[in-house]
Design an enzyme around this catalytic site. Sequence first.
Site, short mmCIF file in Angstrom:
data_model
loop_
_atom_site.label_atom_id
_atom_site.label_comp_id
_atom_site.label_asym_id
_atom_site.label_seq_id
_atom_site.Cartn_x
_atom_site.Cartn_y
_atom_site.Cartn_z
CG ASP A 188 -1.98 1.05 1.18
OD1 ASP A 188 -2.38 1.44 0.07
OD2 ASP A 188 -2.41 1.50 2.26
CG ASN A 201 2.36 1.28 -4.96
OD1 ASN A 201 3.44 1.22 -4.39
ND2 ASN A 201 1.69 0.20 -5.31
N GLY A 202 0.23 5.25 -4.70
CA GLY A 202 -0.32 6.51 -5.20
C GLY A 202 0.13 7.70 -4.39
CD1 TRP A 250 7.39 6.77 -2.29
CD2 TRP A 250 7.10 6.92 -4.50
NE1 TRP A 250 8.64 6.82 -2.87
CE2 TRP A 250 8.49 6.91 -4.24
CE3 TRP A 250 6.68 6.99 -5.83
CZ2 TRP A 250 9.45 6.98 -5.23
CZ3 TRP A 250 7.63 7.07 -6.83
CH2 TRP A 250 9.00 7.06 -6.54
NE ARG A 288 -3.90 6.94 -7.62
CZ ARG A 288 -3.93 6.67 -6.31
NH1 ARG A 288 -3.72 7.63 -5.43
NH2 ARG A 288 -4.18 5.45 -5.89
CG ASN A 327 -7.52 -1.99 -5.75
OD1 ASN A 327 -6.58 -2.76 -5.53
ND2 ASN A 327 -7.91 -1.10 -4.84
NE ARG A 334 -6.84 1.99 -5.94
CZ ARG A 334 -5.68 1.72 -5.35
NH1 ARG A 334 -4.57 1.62 -6.09
NH2 ARG A 334 -5.61 1.57 -4.05
CG LEU A 345 -6.58 -7.22 8.41
CD1 LEU A 345 -7.25 -8.49 8.94
CD2 LEU A 345 -5.12 -7.50 8.09
#
Length: 242
Positions: free
Chosen positions: A22, A24-25, A27, A35, A70, A73, A197
């Site tokens: 978790d 990545n976006g 960051w 993203r 996901n 997205r 979780l």
Amino acid sequence: MGSKQKLLPRERLPRHVAIIMDGNGRWARRRGMPRQMGHQRGAKVFREISLYCADRGLQVLTVYAFSTENWSRPQKEIDTIMDLLRDYLRDALTIFRDKNVRVHFLGDVSVLAKDIQDMIRETEESMHVHDGMILNIAINYGARAEIVRGVQQIAWDVKSGKLPLDAINADLLSQKLYTAGQPDPDLIIRPSGELRLSNFLLWQSAYSELWFSDVLWPDFKVADLEQAFWDYDRRNRRFGGV
């Protein structure tokens, strides 16, 4: 990882480690990047960590790559993730050729593009003979959907007369899940600062140890993993006992 950091002895390592990859976006956003750049960096970290775990002697490593939720997205981000999966599948046989790793996919892959389905099938079949670390990649995976799928299979077996009603128990349901035959995760790692979780291995994580970190996945390093191992080793796992 610094050269002076002592490694936890292999015999004390968790058998099964699961990671929610978790951040990545976030960051990428913090660096003013799209993203998808975060996902590209995260894919590189995934390769590094999975190879390290194979060398370290883990029995099972499970990574959460793409959840059933996901799909909501942006399409450009989804396309990037799927292209990265294609790249990984093309490289997998070479990357793990000498590592004796068996790659297994968790989730409903039937909705993925046909070329990805074909590559998944080829990868699993080619590595089926390996008997080293199992690398589970959860793609289009959701724990609730997994449990429903298992219950449906059991219900069908009861309806068709293959299974008596009183044969249903927890072990039977475990055998109907994507991780059938594997040990439950001893340690679940989630970087990025989130403390949940997120529909990941809900049945299997009943007695898993949880380890959270504020480090975003693209910045996650072997040293962070080793710290998780040491923290795990200090836990007192009672499994409901005293």
